[in-house]
Design a protein around this motif. Sequence first.
Motif, PDB file in Angstrom:
ATOM      1  N   SER B 242     -21.306 -23.733 -13.833  1.00 33.42           N
ATOM      2  CA  SER B 242     -21.862 -23.378 -12.271  1.00 33.42           C
ATOM      3  C   SER B 242     -21.116 -22.889 -11.135  1.00 33.42           C
ATOM      4  N   VAL B 243     -22.044 -22.318 -10.492  1.00 32.86           N
ATOM      5  CA  VAL B 243     -21.211 -21.826  -9.223  1.00 32.86           C
ATOM      6  C   VAL B 243     -21.833 -22.641  -8.238  1.00 32.86           C
ATOM      7  N   LEU B 244     -20.754 -23.269  -7.339  1.00 35.19           N
ATOM      8  CA  LEU B 244     -21.041 -24.296  -6.122  1.00 35.19           C
ATOM      9  C   LEU B 244     -21.211 -23.202  -5.142  1.00 35.19           C
ATOM     10  N   GLY B 245     -22.307 -23.317  -4.121  1.00 34.36           N
ATOM     11  CA  GLY B 245     -22.682 -22.639  -3.126  1.00 34.36           C
ATOM     12  C   GLY B 245     -22.943 -23.734  -1.929  1.00 34.36           C
ATOM     13  N   THR B 246     -22.818 -23.307  -0.861  1.00 28.62           N
ATOM     14  CA  THR B 246     -23.304 -23.786   0.601  1.00 28.62           C
ATOM     15  C   THR B 246     -24.531 -23.132   1.057  1.00 28.62           C
ATOM     16  N   VAL B 247     -25.634 -23.995   1.493  1.00 30.25           N
ATOM     17  CA  VAL B 247     -27.071 -23.401   2.149  1.00 30.25           C
ATOM     18  C   VAL B 247     -26.357 -23.081   3.366  1.00 30.25           C
ATOM     19  N   THR B 248     -26.409 -21.697   3.596  1.00 26.64           N
ATOM     20  CA  THR B 248     -25.957 -21.325   5.173  1.00 26.64           C
ATOM     21  C   THR B 248     -27.196 -20.788   6.153  1.00 26.64           C
ATOM     22  N   SER B 249     -28.286 -20.980   5.644  1.00 29.52           N
ATOM     23  CA  SER B 249     -29.403 -20.493   6.425  1.00 29.52           C
ATOM     24  C   SER B 249     -30.853 -21.090   5.852  1.00 29.52           C
ATOM     25  N   VAL B 250     -31.691 -21.546   6.600  1.00 28.92           N
ATOM     26  CA  VAL B 250     -32.822 -22.111   5.990  1.00 28.92           C
ATOM     27  C   VAL B 250     -34.211 -21.603   6.946  1.00 28.92           C
TER      28      VAL B 250
END
Lengths: 336, 336
Positions: B242-250
């Motif tokens: 998997s590719v770990l990502g960070t939520v940067t905008s909602v």
Amino acid sequence: MHVDELTTPALLVERETLRSNLDTMSAALPGARLRPHVKAHKCSELARRQRDDGHPGFTCATVRECEVLAAAGLGGDLLLANEVLDTARLGALVRDGSRVTLAVDSRETIAAAVRGGVREVVIDVAVGLPRCGAPPERAVDLARDAGRAGLEVRGVMGYEGHLMMVRPEAERARMVTEAVTPLARVAAELAREGLVASDLVTGGGTGTYRENTAVTEVQAGSYALMDTAYAEQGLPFGQALSVLGTVTSVSDAHAVVDAGLKAMSLDHGNPTVPGAQVWFCSDEHTTFAPEARVHVGDRIRVLPSHVDPTVALHEAMYLVDGDTVLERWPVDMRGW
Amino acid sequence: MHVDELTTPALLVERETLRSNLDTMSAALPGARLRPHVKAHKCSELARRQRDDGHPGFTCATVRECEVLAAAGLGGDLLLANEVLDTARLGALVRDGSRVTLAVDSRETIAAAVRGGVREVVIDVAVGLPRCGAPPERAVDLARDAGRAGLEVRGVMGYEGHLMMVRPEAERARMVTEAVTPLARVAAELAREGLVASDLVTGGGTGTYRENTAVTEVQAGSYALMDTAYAEQGLPFGQALSVLGTVTSVSDAHAVVDAGLKAMSLDHGNPTVPGAQVWFCSDEHTTFAPEARVHVGDRIRVLPSHVDPTVALHEAMYLVDGDTVLERWPVDMRGW
């Protein structure tokens, strides 16, 4: 060195076309009117040429891009035009003397900027692309929050990425004007409220650099190297970038070149083989039907459909004058 | 180290799923029945585990992959299952003690093998995928040419890449049998004529490892890490990658994670965000509509659609046990 001595696949940049592209854009947007976006080439050697052409600042999409530009002595005015939570490395750059401005669109990204030691921000305003950016009506509150948190708000940002490929041009112009009007209104409002340190309005790209008159600086990047998707937009830039491949297999109906989807990104469609019909790409191959006979061992230049992710697949690009290799430029801003 | 300390985007490999995948394939194809294809992971640490599981040889797609395996002490039996004209670096590996076998499908590729110092080849036979491989009726002539040129012909190769994703399974089995029947016939013919040094028939992949009974060894690679395209094929392998990502905008309707098309190849379609609908990917972002609320700063795991080119976008993969990072494995076979 002759291009035939290069290991294939290899990224080639035609010097004269690159020079013409850089000159054309610098004439249209001289000096600080252009803030070249390095995500399109990820190459500090190319960035240095853009700086030497009179453009003092750069646009970045990743922390790594900022770090590499700073290490190359090009960190005088870096805009990270993206929301970032992991800001410690940016703060380190600021402490080391680089100027780094970060896009923020929420309280969380403002807090992250403060936490990491970033001192300057732009308020990122949504202009129609469903991605980052706060609604225009939130901009004043965010600018106040940023100011209270001790950040200097340099201005506003808005990226109309969804309009880069709209045709015809007149329709693109109409849609761009409509999209960026709220951005100009927000910029004026923040100035009136005394919430910004300058009149900076940053945005735009290669597809809209002529139409977007609301910004004080354009964040174009693709114009330098170009790709087949942008080539269809009627822009005054030539295709400087190609991928050199070797024909490794020839059958009755088709041939195979050793440049596949690990050498050229397919997200904007298949690459183009001049004088041939491309059937499909696999990891290390492109299968194509040539109009004229090709032979095993022939070298051909394939044109990628999307410059940014294609460049990011390579360790280096080779500056060429026809078949002569002039320089090897590392693609040194890859990764994160 | 906790996964939250990783810079995103980051490639994660779940240890237990990887172990289960390796064990399942080794049980089905023990020892030399499997020649793991390293193009799917480009990681010598992972290759070492496959060797430790009893598989003595590897399949490669590029010269670089051969070089890195040899440097890691894994060069005991390398098959470069691809046509290559630039063979000097392969000859150097042979002289340094590695065993390198090269695919050939033409007089030109045979001449290149000789010229570079390669000593062993397989005759690559077309089995329906319009890419490399000679027509079956050309195989005897090519084997004779190779023998006369001083090469040892170890056997034949055929890759039914166009059948990896055929469904249902019964139809896939029927089509695979039909495709590889000429390959088995060619292998028998070459043996009868005394043109081959062994009964080696190499081919197949993760999608056909059960159906392709014509080969003496299977060149599977994707099974170790897997992707969402293969996950739909009813195979007994789990999604380790998997590719770990960070939520940067909602925003109200959508959210953005900092893993885009420079972190995940789109050639097999958009990646999957569990519990969300993916709208689109751009260079450094994936915009998605989550079913449940997400927050800026959340870490999420995105599932790529195609393992091979996705891995090739990263410098390293992180072996994890849930949220604990166990090891960092360089993706050391990138490039050419």
